[in-house]
Enzyme design. Structure first.
Site, PDB file in Angstrom:
ATOM      1  N   CYS A   2       0.840  -1.214   0.000  1.00  0.00           N
ATOM      2  CA  CYS A   2       0.000   0.000   0.000  1.00  0.00           C
ATOM      3  C   CYS A   2       0.874   1.263   0.000  1.00  0.00           C
ATOM      4  CB  CYS A   2      -0.885   0.037   1.235  1.00  0.00           C
ATOM      5  SG  CYS A   2      -1.736  -1.518   1.585  1.00  0.00           S
TER       6      CYS A   2
HETATM    7  N1  GLN Z   1      -0.873  -6.622   4.179  1.00  0.00           N
HETATM    8  C1  GLN Z   1      -1.758  -5.502   4.153  1.00  0.00           C
HETATM    9  C2  GLN Z   1      -3.047  -5.794   3.426  1.00  0.00           C
HETATM   10  O1  GLN Z   1      -3.251  -6.846   2.900  1.00  0.00           O
HETATM   11  C3  GLN Z   1      -1.092  -4.291   3.550  1.00  0.00           C
HETATM   12  C4  GLN Z   1      -0.837  -4.514   2.104  1.00  0.00           C
HETATM   13  C5  GLN Z   1       0.066  -3.509   1.485  1.00  0.00           C
HETATM   14  O2  GLN Z   1       0.842  -2.798   2.120  1.00  0.00           O
HETATM   15  N2  GLN Z   1      -0.030  -3.502   0.205  1.00  0.00           N
HETATM   16  O3  GLN Z   1      -3.854  -4.945   3.361  1.00  0.00           O
END
Ligand code: GLN
Length: 242
Positions: A2
């Site tokens: 994210c």
């Molecule tokens: N693991 C977290 C999720 O699935 C954050 C994912 C991310 O940082 N892309 O939302």
């Protein structure tokens, strides 16, 4: 992986940080510039902020304000209601994120950051083996980030650096970039992904990647804790950094 952003400073609109910049979170939801894991962030978004108006109504003169959140499991770029209202939402302390769900994680608004315990807002940019995290009856979702948020809230966000070093030692493949704020303090960690800081005359921005090409953006080294309060930005290496 994210992308997230935190603000601490004078009151500004959420639109001015999230929607208006040429490479802000709205654009990062479909065209991030520094993302190493995942191509786009279409699995949801969230903004959280401290609302002094809410605090005045409930408890005059005490505390940083009421925590307010708006989260979604849909792409930020298509949300016309948010685009309409965000220019009217103003705060001195904001945490916002766009989400690319890790494999096997639920896609639901409660899995979108920021998470909250009522006093802190928290976003996680990364992935962690849920097996190394304690089960939590208060986690908002079964997503790894919500379990990690519950652990950080339980340990006290002021101990963020130690908690992240401990989780990083338990899961060597974890990526643990955190953004957390309580209205008067903004904390972040770098553990496996990018983070940049922009010191403005009206406050401080921390962001997974710069929202524009201003020359004052500075990259934070990996495995560091960033602590913003009282207009000061302090960097501390985390345990486990070389
Ligand atoms: N693991 C977290 C999720 O699935 C954050 C994912 C991310 O940082 N892309 O939302």
């Amino acid at each position: 992986m994210c992308r997230h952003l935190g603000w601490l400073g004078e009151p500004v609109t959420i639109a001015s940080l999230v929607l208006d910049p040429p490479c802000g979170l709205r654009v990062q939801s479909y065209a991030p510039r520094r993302q190493k894991h995942g191509l786009i962030n279409a699995d949801g978004w969230g903004v959280g902020f401290f609302d002094p108006g809410g605090q005045e109504r409930s408890d005059p003169g005490i505390g940083p304000g009421e925590v307010r959140r708006w989260r979604s499991a849909s792409p930020l770029w298509g949300d016309v209601s948010f685009a309409s209202v965000a220019p009217a939402l103003r705060s001195n302390c904001i945490v916002a994120a766009v989400r690319s769900a890790s494999v096997g994680m639920p896609i639901e608004s409660s899995a979108s950051a920021p998470f909250s315990d009522g006093s802190w807002l928290l976003s996680h940019n990364g992935v962690v083996d849920r097996g190394v995290l304690p089960l939590s009856p208060v986690a908002e979702s079964t997503v790894d980030s919500a379990l990690l948020a519950a652990l950080i809230f339980d340990r006290g966000p002021a101990n963020l650096g130690d908690t992240i070093a401990e989780v990083g030692a338990a899961d060597s493949g974890a990526r643990l970039n955190i953004m957390a704020a309580n209205g008067s303090r903004l904390l972040a960690t770098t553990w496996g992904d990018t983070l940049s800081v922009l010191r403005r005359s009206d406050g401080v921005v921390l962001a997974s990647e710069p929202y524009d090409d201003h020359p004052d953006w500075q990259d934070i080294p990996d495995r560091h804790l960033v602590d913003v309060s009282g207009g000061q930005v302090t960097l501390t290496p985390l345990k486990g950094s070389s």
